[in-house]
Enzyme design. Structure first.
Site, PDB file in Angstrom:
ATOM      1  N   ASP B  90      12.375  42.263  25.640  1.00  0.00           N
ATOM      2  CA  ASP B  90      13.390  43.017  26.361  1.00  0.00           C
ATOM      3  C   ASP B  90      13.268  42.611  27.836  1.00  0.00           C
ATOM      4  OD1 ASP B  90      15.444  44.667  26.922  1.00  0.00           O
ATOM      5  OD2 ASP B  90      14.446  46.522  26.331  1.00  0.00           O
ATOM      6  N   SER B  91      14.370  42.787  28.563  1.00  0.00           N
ATOM      7  CA  SER B  91      14.460  42.215  29.913  1.00  0.00           C
ATOM      8  C   SER B  91      13.788  43.052  30.989  1.00  0.00           C
ATOM      9  CB  SER B  91      15.924  42.081  30.284  1.00  0.00           C
ATOM     10  OG  SER B  91      16.509  43.385  30.319  1.00  0.00           O
ATOM     11  N   GLY B  92      13.524  44.312  30.689  1.00  0.00           N
ATOM     12  CA  GLY B  92      12.986  45.196  31.711  1.00  0.00           C
ATOM     13  C   GLY B  92      14.051  46.027  32.406  1.00  0.00           C
ATOM     14  N   GLY B  93      15.315  45.698  32.168  1.00  0.00           N
ATOM     15  CA  GLY B  93      16.393  46.465  32.798  1.00  0.00           C
ATOM     16  C   GLY B  93      16.286  47.943  32.439  1.00  0.00           C
ATOM     17  N   TYR B  94      16.118  48.195  31.168  1.00  0.00           N
ATOM     18  CA  TYR B  94      16.036  49.571  30.689  1.00  0.00           C
ATOM     19  C   TYR B  94      14.915  50.341  31.384  1.00  0.00           C
ATOM     20  CZ  TYR B  94      15.665  53.513  27.543  1.00  0.00           C
ATOM     21  OH  TYR B  94      15.615  54.784  27.035  1.00  0.00           O
ATOM     22  N   ASP B 144      20.014  44.093  32.152  1.00  0.00           N
ATOM     23  CA  ASP B 144      21.205  44.952  32.125  1.00  0.00           C
ATOM     24  C   ASP B 144      20.950  46.280  32.821  1.00  0.00           C
ATOM     25  OD1 ASP B 144      19.348  45.838  30.249  1.00  0.00           O
ATOM     26  OD2 ASP B 144      20.886  46.734  28.978  1.00  0.00           O
ATOM     27  N   GLN B 186      27.077  47.287  27.102  1.00  0.00           N
ATOM     28  CA  GLN B 186      26.971  48.675  27.544  1.00  0.00           C
ATOM     29  C   GLN B 186      28.362  49.307  27.457  1.00  0.00           C
ATOM     30  OE1 GLN B 186      24.286  50.351  28.058  1.00  0.00           O
ATOM     31  NE2 GLN B 186      22.737  48.726  28.237  1.00  0.00           N
ATOM     32  N   GLY B 213      22.613  50.981  25.391  1.00  0.00           N
ATOM     33  CA  GLY B 213      23.163  52.304  25.682  1.00  0.00           C
ATOM     34  C   GLY B 213      23.170  53.211  24.465  1.00  0.00           C
ATOM     35  N   ASP B 263      14.925  47.492  16.495  1.00  0.00           N
ATOM     36  CA  ASP B 263      13.562  47.753  16.965  1.00  0.00           C
ATOM     37  C   ASP B 263      13.484  49.231  17.231  1.00  0.00           C
ATOM     38  OD1 ASP B 263      15.023  47.588  19.716  1.00  0.00           O
ATOM     39  OD2 ASP B 263      13.047  48.423  20.155  1.00  0.00           O
ATOM     40  N   CYS B 301       3.636  53.146  -2.837  1.00  0.00           N
ATOM     41  CA  CYS B 301       3.575  52.292  -1.637  1.00  0.00           C
ATOM     42  C   CYS B 301       2.351  51.385  -1.733  1.00  0.00           C
ATOM     43  CB  CYS B 301       3.496  53.152  -0.382  1.00  0.00           C
ATOM     44  SG  CYS B 301       3.236  52.185   1.123  1.00  0.00           S
ATOM     45  N   CYS B 303       1.039  49.603   0.873  1.00  0.00           N
ATOM     46  CA  CYS B 303       0.478  49.277   2.195  1.00  0.00           C
ATOM     47  C   CYS B 303      -1.041  49.454   2.153  1.00  0.00           C
ATOM     48  CB  CYS B 303       1.103  50.140   3.286  1.00  0.00           C
ATOM     49  SG  CYS B 303       0.405  51.789   3.444  1.00  0.00           S
ATOM     50  N   CYS B 306      -2.093  53.171   1.939  1.00  0.00           N
ATOM     51  CA  CYS B 306      -1.873  53.825   0.646  1.00  0.00           C
ATOM     52  C   CYS B 306      -2.758  53.241  -0.447  1.00  0.00           C
ATOM     53  CB  CYS B 306      -0.393  53.764   0.265  1.00  0.00           C
ATOM     54  SG  CYS B 306       0.597  54.920   1.257  1.00  0.00           S
ATOM     55  N   HIS B 332       1.064  52.539   7.632  1.00  0.00           N
ATOM     56  CA  HIS B 332       2.003  52.970   6.587  1.00  0.00           C
ATOM     57  C   HIS B 332       3.435  53.030   7.105  1.00  0.00           C
ATOM     58  CE1 HIS B 332       3.822  55.108   3.261  1.00  0.00           C
ATOM     59  NE2 HIS B 332       4.391  55.876   4.177  1.00  0.00           N
TER      60      HIS B 332
END
Lengths: 381, 381
Positions: B90-94, B144, B186, B213, B263, B301, B303, B306, B332
């Site tokens: 991610d760009s860091g804008g957020y 952004d 956005q 957004g 994500d 499951c 994993c 589990c 899990h």
């Protein structure tokens, strides 16, 4: 159940084999500490990968949480925590006297309040053995009284008398199938008391003998003195366990004095503060000196952490409080202890342990950080 | 670099393949979040075992700690953290707009103070791309501006204008070899703004397009509306990424709307509070109901958690604050997200995704616990 395979010619070091219901333990051995049914930050796969032979559990802590009912329903501690190798359980005596708020010491145990929620509880030899029977540990410890190292002589003597009385009571309790029971020698740094306590316990014929009343904040020379005045009174054909010890160099010295078994919270405890052990001493991995150091924690180490990560990366993780940081230092430190024991065993086998010891201890620089952590570590074990 | 392999006939779901310098990613895909160069509580082996194809990193956080110099010396983010598969950063804008204390917004970026130590820093399109070039991520995001979901229309419009201007600037920056760059749409829940932003970005011809957004505290229907008004304006031949989303049921719904990449911090974040996901919803594993429940977290499951541990054991670990507890719930939960995506891909491939979706969403009970965690999760991502 214990076979003495070899005794070193230049030191009192011994090579042994301890057979338990969950497998064989080669001694000298280090037992990672799993107080609350988990070795802090590590999973069973990681423990097996680093060669763990046996771990510790704690009667006092497990009795309080999750409690006996759940452990019984789970079918014992091994199944509860999914650990299939041997487990030694401490009796809880140490914790009752150091952690809990004691209300009254009775002839057959101690009335106290839980350090967690203040609940009124009672633990004595009968209860400690009953709990350890439910836990199904391979080795149970007797319920003892471990006074502070600076307790006055009268208190030390009383603690020895109580420890002996309770040991006798423990001896008579039913056990889990195949469960061994070890006696615990108290007596502080009073040679006569230590000898008396050891002899009385030996007369009760336990499966092994622990040296208690060490790793309780005493200076290192006092610790060695306490061990030196105890070992000669223990039978050669039984395993000897120094409780709560020690640093890597101390363990090497204690092996030279004839001790076979060790447990210590140090490797995982200092890891959580970012201190990494090496065979030349410990260092604070958070230090700025390592910020662009792309070597592993210790060169030549083949633990999971050293095979995958650099000091720079682990330092970053520790500094931003990421769990993987303390996980990986815990992996490395515990691996180092276990590898040290394997090397010790190989050196005894090869007849060069005294040389190994001299070189190791000369190369090891004790760290003040670690020693102060050790002083504080007692409560946790 | 992106191949559209198949489009569902009853929904807008797509099966795709994204080729990056560090390998191929099958979409729809979930990307575990490794904000600070580690997916919280997990190690790379655990991530690989559960089928992780690509993880996220964060420009803002990594720029502050460990800093560019160290990442450059390490040879990029992959080598720094020992992760050999693809990484999206991610760009860091957020984070600049949500975490930092902003001092001044300039035409070419933002002057702000670090949330860690108050240091004065500057991030803009040029800087964000330069950092991502050093990180060497497989996919870089444009810098952004993501306004709060309840920002007034004027602010939403300004954010879109700034996002577009900065996207154009990002587009012109040099990249790491093979690095793809995604634009971010956005525009809040204003259909006209979303359309405008999407069309302008598409004209710049990015390698993929993200819907930004969303996952900024908005109610679920608003989130779906924002996605619905954006997707039609994105080219079919490019991957689409819904940032910061979502719960398992939301992800299924978003796949049905034509989204390819996801994500979310939820699986690891709620794990640290003891909340376990199942395919029928999440539940608080610390609850007394599980104290003697010797089933795995989720039956069927496979994993690591589990396969090895019971609810009763994990509940105990969580209640006594043992790290293995939150580790295993993180394992899990993340595994569940990845397995869900594999099942989604299989259902699209088999032509029965609409049936899968109906059944999954009908069987999934959203948990208030998880939804409130999601509202708070934005900052962390």
């Amino acid at each position: 159940m214990f076979e003495l395979l070899q005794t070193d010619t230049q030191t009192a070091a011994r090579l042994g084999r301890l057979t338990t219901p969950h497998g064989v333990v080669e001694t000298p051995v280090f037992m990672p500490v799993g107080t609350q049914a988990t070795v802090k930050a590590l999973d069973p796969r990681e423990l097996e990968e680093m060669g763990t032979q046996i771990i510790l559990g704690n009667t006092y802590h497990l009795y309080i949480r999750p409690g006996l009912e759940i452990l019984q329903a789970a079918g014992g501690l091994h199944r509860f925590m999914n650990w299939h190798k041997p487990i030694l359980t401490d009796s809880g005596g140490y914790q009752v006297f150091s952690l809990a708020q004691i209300r009254k010491i009775h002839p057959h145990g101690v009335e106290f309040r839980s350090h967690v929620d203040g609940a009124r509880l009672f633990l004595g030899p009968r209860e400690a053995m009953a709990i350890q029977r439910v836990l199904g540990s391979d080795i149970a410890m007797v319920f003892d009284e471990c006074p502070p190292y600076d307790a006055p002589p009268r208190e030390q003597r009383l603690a020895v008398e109580r420890t002996l009385r309770w040991a006798r009571e423990c001896r008579e309790q039913p056990r889990a199938e195949g469960q061994q029971v070890f006696g615990i020698v108290q007596g502080g740094t009073n040679a006569e008391l230590r000898q008396y306590c050891a002899r009385e316990l030996v007369a009760m014929d336990f499966d092994g003998y622990a040296i208690g009343g060490v790793s309780v904040g005493e200076p290192e020379p006092e610790m060695f003195r306490a061990v030196d005045m105890t070992v000669p009174h223990l039978p050669v054909e039984k395993p000897r366990y120094a409780m709560g010890l020690g640093t890597p160099a101390q363990i090497v010295e204690l092996v030279a004095r004839g001790v076979d078994m060790f447990d210590c919270v140090l490797p995982t405890r200092v890891a959580r503060n970012g201190t990494a052990f090496t065979r030349r001493g410990a260092f604070p991995l958070k230090g700025g000196a390592y910020k662009a150091d792309f070597r592993p924690i210790e060169e030549g180490c083949d633990c999971f952490a050293c095979r995958h990560f650099t000091r720079a990366y682990l330092r970053h993780l520790l500094n931003v409080n990421e769990i993987l940081g303390l996980r990986m230092v815990s992996v490395h430190n515990t691996h180092l202890y276990l590898k040290l024991m394997a090397d010790i065993r190989a050196a005894i086998r090869a007849g060069c342990f005294e040389e190994f010891r001299r070189e190791f201890v000369a190369g090891y620089v004790p760290s003040r950080r670690v020693l102060s952590a050790r002083a504080a570590a007692g409560l946790e074990r």
